[in-house]
Design a protein around this motif. Structure first.
Motif, PDB file in Angstrom:
ATOM      1  N   MET A 203      32.025  20.131  36.350  1.00 15.03           N
ATOM      2  CA  MET A 203      31.520  20.150  37.910  1.00 15.03           C
ATOM      3  C   MET A 203      30.166  19.752  37.782  1.00 15.03           C
ATOM      4  O   MET A 203      29.487  19.069  38.601  1.00 15.03           O
ATOM      5  N   ALA A 204      29.106  20.504  36.742  1.00 15.84           N
ATOM      6  CA  ALA A 204      27.865  20.070  36.828  1.00 15.84           C
ATOM      7  C   ALA A 204      27.629  18.515  36.664  1.00 15.84           C
ATOM      8  O   ALA A 204      26.888  17.860  37.147  1.00 15.84           O
TER       9      ALA A 204
ATOM     10  N   GLU B 177      33.131  27.886  30.614  1.00 18.11           N
ATOM     11  CA  GLU B 177      32.040  27.044  30.329  1.00 18.11           C
ATOM     12  C   GLU B 177      32.541  25.547  30.640  1.00 18.11           C
ATOM     13  O   GLU B 177      31.634  24.686  31.249  1.00 18.11           O
TER      14      GLU B 177
ATOM     15  N   THR C 250      25.210  34.921  34.986  1.00 17.52           N
ATOM     16  CA  THR C 250      26.704  34.643  35.765  1.00 17.52           C
ATOM     17  C   THR C 250      26.790  35.914  36.825  1.00 17.52           C
ATOM     18  O   THR C 250      27.261  35.856  37.925  1.00 17.52           O
TER      19      THR C 250
ATOM     20  N   GLY D 156      32.734  24.511  34.419  1.00 15.57           N
ATOM     21  CA  GLY D 156      31.400  24.504  35.019  1.00 15.57           C
ATOM     22  C   GLY D 156      30.400  23.459  34.623  1.00 15.57           C
ATOM     23  O   GLY D 156      29.931  22.815  35.139  1.00 15.57           O
TER      24      GLY D 156
ATOM     25  N   HIS E 287      39.902  32.080  39.303  1.00 13.18           N
ATOM     26  CA  HIS E 287      39.026  33.130  39.658  1.00 13.18           C
ATOM     27  C   HIS E 287      39.445  34.361  40.060  1.00 13.18           C
ATOM     28  O   HIS E 287      38.516  35.309  39.708  1.00 13.18           O
TER      29      HIS E 287
END
Length: 410
Positions: free
Chosen positions: A239-240, A233, A344, A236, A108
């Protein structure tokens, strides 16, 4: 037996959901659709092996690489492009290693939304001219399909995709691209712009045509930074999926394993001449509807993709889809990619009034869309690869914004 048949049907349904996007990328970039199917199938099986078949994910062609592949094919040729795509797969292993070593906090810090957002926008907008050209029936500087016919076909495929994505319900809503291609293709048949001769002459079964990679370090260094956005991506997407299934896949099998599995698939696809692969939101949506979270259905989907790669007539049908039909889809697709980049920035509440953020976003967009090239000898850097490096350097060099002290003016 009945349970296995049910899982097989679920796997076929997953492949159907992913199919439109899966074959669209090779059709847009000039790669072999059969190799895309083979790469997705084998890549998914490799992913399952490395993640101990714990994660219900099917890996399909990545849209993030469309623009870079088109540029690389025109600049260095297919063999060098394949080597570049193979090399790009190692970025997944780098990110996986960093997560294993330092955790997500380091990622991050290195790749905050102010870096990722504009880079994703460049991925979509840098090939907007190509999309418009295809919608007008133009390719290679020539008018391949009559102008008026091209606009009509592009409008039909675009309108169908929009209607299905906005107004359809259930499983149909998960296949807007496939719907647009099918309706556009049918219209093209009626308008007489489909070449049926190549379909008739194609064998029923055929070995997919293999092109050997050619070592080209310029193409490799061009492609390597492009993989940064798909890596994010992927994180993400995992995690989704965890939120849908109620399982934390970042802990078991762990993001380092899922990224490594994806990276192995990207390397394999690059070697055989298929586009890089990535997680699909459409597949996650299908899981939400069916509530079938058994990873074995992805095994069936992968095996079916491999089998389809050897159907000669099927692949001949895919390559016979007229240019304007693809162009109509691209008009929406590339704008959608750019919108994800914008989202984003919005979701992270990036303050574009702050000089630091404004500088990063502005430089990335101008250099990426404008086609700025940095060339040293035989080595050149352009497009997504260049702006990815620029964004990361600016993010690390420019000082962080210091919040104003409300007591300062008192």
């Amino acid at each position: 037996m009945f349970a296995q048949l049910k899982q097989f049907i679920s796997g076929a349904q997953i492949l159907f959901v992913a199919f439109g996007a899966l074959v669209l990328v090779p059709l847009l970039t000039g790669l072999n659709p059969a190799m895309a199917l083979l790469g997705a199938g084998v890549g998914t099986l490799m992913f399952q092996f490395l993640t101990r078949r714990e994660v219900p994910i099917f890996l399909g062609s990545s849209f993030a690489f469309i623009g870079p592949i088109i540029f690389s094919m025109q600049t260095w040729g297919q063999g060098a492009t394949q080597f570049g795509l193979f090399f790009a797969g190692f970025m997944y292993f780098v990110v996986a290693g960093l997560i294993r070593w330092r955790g997500m906090g380091f990622i991050h810090k290195l790749l905050p939304p102010v870096v990722i957002g504009p880079v994703i926008m460049v991925i979509g907008l840098s090939v907007a001219v190509a999309a418009s050209g295809m919608a007008m029936g133009q390719g290679g500087g020539k008018q391949l399909v009559p102008y008026a016919t091209s606009l009509l076909l592009a409008a039909i495929s675009l309108a169908t995709t929009i209607v299905v994505s906005v107004f359809a319900g259930g499983m149909l809503r998960l296949v807007p691209i496939l719907s647009g291609v099918v309706v556009g293709y049918i219209a093209a048949c009626f308008l007489g712009v489909v070449n049926f001769e190549q379909i008739i002459n194609a064998p029923w079964f055929a070995m997919p045509h293999f092109v050997s990679p050619e070592v080209n370090w310029a193409a490799a260094l061009f492609m390597l930074p492009v993989a940064i956005a798909p890596c994010i991506e992927h994180i993400g997407g995992v995690m989704a999926l965890g939120k849908v299934t109620g399982t934390d896949y970042t802990q078991s099998p762990g993001l380092h394993r899922t990224l490594s599995g994806d990276g192995a698939g990207v390397c394999f696809a690059g070697l055989i001449g298929g586009p890089p692969i990535t997680t699909y939101a459409e597949v996650t949506g299908a899981l939400m509807i069916t509530r079938n979270f058994n990873p074995v259905i992805m095994t069936y989907a992968a095996v079916l993709a491999v089998i389809l790669a050897f159907f000669g007539k099927f692949n001949a049908v895919l390559t016979s889809i007229p240019l304007p039909v693809m162009g109509g889809i691209m008009v929406l697709l590339f704008g959608t990619i750019a919108s994800i980049g914008l989202k984003t920035l919005i979701d992270a509440k990036v303050n574009l009034m702050a000089p630091r953020n404004l500088v990063i976003v502005s430089v990335v967009l101008t250099c990426g869309i404008g086609g700025l090239m940095v060339q040293v000898g035989n080595f050149s850097l352009i497009g997504v690869g260049l702006v990815s490096i620029l964004a990361m350097v600016l993010n690390l060099v420019l000082p962080a914004e210091v919040p104003e002290d409300p007591q300062a003016e008192i």
